[in-house]
Design an enzyme around this catalytic site. Structure first.
Site, PDB file in Angstrom:
ATOM      1  N   GLY A  27       2.070  -6.721 -11.050  1.00  0.00           N
ATOM      2  CA  GLY A  27       2.182  -7.346  -9.728  1.00  0.00           C
ATOM      3  C   GLY A  27       1.553  -6.525  -8.625  1.00  0.00           C
ATOM      4  CG  LEU A  29      -0.970 -10.055  -8.388  1.00  0.00           C
ATOM      5  CD1 LEU A  29      -1.096 -11.563  -8.632  1.00  0.00           C
ATOM      6  CD2 LEU A  29      -1.176  -9.284  -9.688  1.00  0.00           C
ATOM      7  CG  HIS A  30      -5.482  -4.778  -6.486  1.00  0.00           C
ATOM      8  ND1 HIS A  30      -6.472  -4.893  -7.432  1.00  0.00           N
ATOM      9  CD2 HIS A  30      -4.612  -3.852  -6.961  1.00  0.00           C
ATOM     10  CE1 HIS A  30      -6.238  -4.070  -8.426  1.00  0.00           C
ATOM     11  NE2 HIS A  30      -5.100  -3.426  -8.182  1.00  0.00           N
ATOM     12  N   GLY A  32      -8.828  -6.687  -7.757  1.00  0.00           N
ATOM     13  CA  GLY A  32      -9.114  -6.286  -9.143  1.00  0.00           C
ATOM     14  C   GLY A  32      -8.373  -7.181 -10.130  1.00  0.00           C
ATOM     15  CG  HIS A  33      -4.069  -7.161 -10.350  1.00  0.00           C
ATOM     16  ND1 HIS A  33      -3.597  -6.534  -9.227  1.00  0.00           N
ATOM     17  CD2 HIS A  33      -3.651  -6.431 -11.406  1.00  0.00           C
ATOM     18  CE1 HIS A  33      -2.910  -5.457  -9.588  1.00  0.00           C
ATOM     19  NE2 HIS A  33      -2.935  -5.373 -10.895  1.00  0.00           N
ATOM     20  CE  LYS A 147      -7.498   2.675 -10.870  1.00  0.00           C
ATOM     21  NZ  LYS A 147      -6.211   2.793 -11.497  1.00  0.00           N
ATOM     22  CB  VAL A 174     -12.587  -4.747  -8.859  1.00  0.00           C
ATOM     23  CG1 VAL A 174     -12.984  -5.290  -7.500  1.00  0.00           C
ATOM     24  CG2 VAL A 174     -12.788  -5.810  -9.937  1.00  0.00           C
TER      25      VAL A 174
END
Ligand code: PAF
Length: 280
Positions: A27, A29-30, A32-33, A147, A174
């Site tokens: 969770g 979330l950014h 990248g997710h 990552k 990302v």
């Protein structure tokens, strides 16, 4: 998007589906997710995501209690992105209704090095929860970010050895425009530390460039990068050039012969521990 909190609801939603693509997360979330979920669409249908902050993978002195939890905002982001069909967001009682005494113990040569050395029990916790989540979702494909390079390799080798019918797909890291890899833990950085944080990626790119130009003295490259980070206020856990295939240190002959390498690092800035890596 359907948001489900129990395994029973999840199974109801996925009944008859054989091509699910899965993105597990903790969770907060950014972008990248969201990129993992967007890319998951090309590997399967429906896309299933999970949000679960997994106590088992945190050490006793780590940030389990402070780990950012933002389920409502996360749901809004997923609704806007429209890539996920089912979000599985169980609570601890649902996923761990009894003490989790059966665990997956990754082999020491892959799970006990680098992150495994600095975070004992971390990969055991990751593998145990990923195996449980896979058994709930039964995806055909699961997407993991590069990552967390070592995590990706540990999970992939666990799935292979347990012969799980799931393909593990790797997604590129990302980054922010200044190079900092997106991570939920970036939220812990003070303004001053956020300005220093891109240095971690810069030290990786400098080391990669030196290798590409023919440098072969790995120990001195690692030492120089660590010392530079130290001088700028970082506390380096490791800065290490490894073989991509098994994360072991390459021999000089292998470096000279162009063995595919990856540079991995973990370092603390203030109280925030960041990790990053770069393939060569
Ligand atoms: O990378 C993460 O966010 C976690 O380690 C994972 C894979 C969701 C397991 O808890």
């Amino acid at each position: 998007m359907k948001v489900v909190h129990t395994i029973e609801e999840l199974r109801d939603q996925l009944r008859g589906q054989t091509r699910a693509a899965f993105v597990p997360t903790m969770g907060n979330l950014h972008a990248g997710h969201l990129a993992l979920m967007r890319s998951a669409r090309q590997y399967g249908d429906p896309v299933v995501a999970s949000i679960f902050v997994n106590r088992l993978q945190f050490g006793p002195n780590e940030d389990f209690d402070q780990y950012p939890r933002s389920l409502m905002e996360d749901i809004e982001k997923l609704e806007r992105a429209r890539d996920v069909y089912v979000l599985f967001a169980p609570n601890e009682k649902e996923l761990y209704p009894e003490p989790q005494t059966y665990r997956v113990l990754p082999p020491q040569d892959l799970g006990g090095i680098l992150e495994g050395e600095y975070r004992p029990g971390f990969f055991e916790g990751v593998c145990t929860v990923v195996l449980k989540l896979m058994s709930c979702v039964q995806p055909q494909v699961a997407v993991f970010g590069k990552k967390d390079y070592q995590q990706l390799m540990v999970v992939r080798s666990m799935c292979r050895q347990f012969q799980l019918p799931v393909e593990i797909v790797a997604h590129e890291t990302v980054r922010d425009s200044d190079g900092l890899a997106l991570s939920s833990r970036n939220a812990y950085l003070s303004e001053k530390d956020r300005a220093t944080a891109p240095m971690l990626y810069q030290s990786l790119t400098q080391t990669r460039d030196a290798l590409l130009k023919g440098a072969t003295d790995i120990a001195s490259l690692e030492g120089a990068a660590s010392a530079e980070l130290d001088r700028n206020g970082w506390k380096v856990d490791y800065f290490s050039v490894r073989r991509q295939r098994d994360l072991l240190a390459p021999t000089l002959d292998e470096v000279r012969a162009g063995e595919p390498l990856v540079i991995l690092t973990a370092a603390k800035l203030g109280n925030t521990r960041l990790i990053d890596n770069l393939e060569v």
